[in-house]
Write an enzyme that holds these catalytic residues in place. Sequence first.
Site, mmCIF file in Angstrom:
data_model
loop_
_atom_site.group_PDB
_atom_site.id
_atom_site.type_symbol
_atom_site.label_atom_id
_atom_site.label_comp_id
_atom_site.label_asym_id
_atom_site.label_seq_id
_atom_site.Cartn_x
_atom_site.Cartn_y
_atom_site.Cartn_z
ATOM 1 N N ASN A 384 -11.747 0.209 -12.625
ATOM 2 C CA ASN A 384 -10.558 0.811 -13.193
ATOM 3 C C ASN A 384 -10.874 2.125 -13.906
ATOM 4 O OD1 ASN A 384 -8.085 1.363 -14.268
ATOM 5 N ND2 ASN A 384 -7.913 -0.480 -15.491
ATOM 6 N N ASP A 385 -11.462 2.039 -15.073
ATOM 7 C CA ASP A 385 -11.689 3.253 -15.860
ATOM 8 C C ASP A 385 -12.596 4.261 -15.156
ATOM 9 O OD1 ASP A 385 -10.110 2.171 -17.777
ATOM 10 O OD2 ASP A 385 -11.765 1.329 -18.936
#
Lengths: 459, 99
Positions: A384-385
């Site tokens: 994600n990040d």
Amino acid sequence: MTIADLWQPAYLIAAVLIILSIKWLNSPATARRGVQAGQIGMLCAVIGTLLRHEVVSFEWIALGLVLGAGIGAPLAYLMPMTALPQLTALSHAFGAFAAALVGTAEYYHKVPTGFPMAALVIETLLGYLTFTASIMAFGKLQELVPTRPMTYPGQNFVNLVLLGVAIVLGGWVTIGGAPVWAFPVFSGLSLLFGVLLILPIGGGDMPTVIALLNSYAGMAAAAMGFALNNKLLIIAGALNAASGFILSVIMCKAMNRSFTNVLFGAFGQVQAGAAAGKVDAKPVRSASAEDAASILAGSRKVIVVPGYGMAVAQAQHKIRELTDMLVKRGVDVQFAIHPVAGRMPGHMNVLLAEADIAYDRLHEMEEINSDFGEADVALVVGANDVVNPAARHDTASPIYGMPILDVDKAHTVMVIKRSLNPGFAGIDNELYYHDRTLMLFGDAKQFVADIVKELPKAA
Amino acid sequence: MSTEIELSIYVFLLAGFLGLELVQRVSPLLHTPLMSLTNAISAISVVGAILITGAGDATMLSKVLGVVAVTCSTINIVAGFLITDRMLKMFKKEKKEAK
């Protein structure tokens, strides 16, 4: 020269083998030789020490060695690969505890003076604090202790005062004339400081912390070397301290954070506010396994971006199947590994290797980032990040400045994700609303399995 | 400062720099095995633990502390090396299929 004198050449051989073992670890081709060198080196060190004429009784030592081997071996074989960070933390705890106990025993056995005493104090301080800090890190990784940062007002102040008092007591013990309670209180404060050090650190920062604890354990061993005037301990400890230090620097760089920020910043608190503003519903494009399969079948180059979410869903074996099928169809499949994918440095590589994915398909960020432009599909699984483009341009984002994988440069981005909920760090990801992004909603393992099922039907 | 201590400091600094050089060359692919290997190596403190436990003039306290230290560092050594080897066994290169 008697047999007892053989300890000197034995230590020399041990030191050389330990240096070689790290050198050989630089490539997968020689790495296993490196482990063997390390094992033989350690064996030389132990045998050499047993030969020394200072060592006269062996029953207790034998008991310790047998017990240790009996506990250590099953620990190494029973732990699943996803639990590697926990195992490493636990192992650090044991090593550091040993160093601290040796320091304590030495102190009560024959109180040294001057420089060896200073070294002994440092050894004990680092040993005890690494022990409890590692236990705490283990607890957080195993989720026995809440993983979110635990903070309270004035926390950094309390910690620094505590460390300060411990150091003053240590100094007093070194200079001499300290009362009887000084050393036990000093030890207690060191233990307590280790716990407090880890409390404010969130789960996401564990890779850095484990590397840092690795470095501390090395420093403790080197300090023991100074206290006992033993060069072998100094060499092995210094090598280890350097290694842990470099790894934690790499981890910090990969997250665009500084050391102080990791240790005192309490990551995870700040984000809540930043994420809250952006939750308004934006359109996303989602696709079925069938669509995904036909796009994958029609592409020439696919780059898979795995994150820890993939390992949590145990999807790596299905990913391997998918890789094999695509490769058979003539698709070029590569893997892009962000330095902080996984829970400790290099963790993702081990998890993929365990699923039988060849290591020459695994590429680090700098190496593969320029390839995304020519990739037909970037398949993001459980990351994600590390793929959030906000890190490049949104100065308000808490991850601004963090180096990311440029998946948005690929022709099509597919993201396998349970839902649109923001990830671990609680930050919304604009990648999901991109018009070239296809969201594949579902459990990673199940979804990849579905793609595998649909793939033969695709033209 | 006595020459013995001076020598120890030289050894420490040289080994430290050697460590920095060596570790920088390790591919990120192998960073986890590197950590578990150095973790095993940090248990070199077993040497100190043996010296304390086996000393002729060891008191009961130093024997007990020593034996716990020997146990703990042996756990560290054995677990560290075995897990490193277990990991490295899994790293395989692509078999070039004859097609």
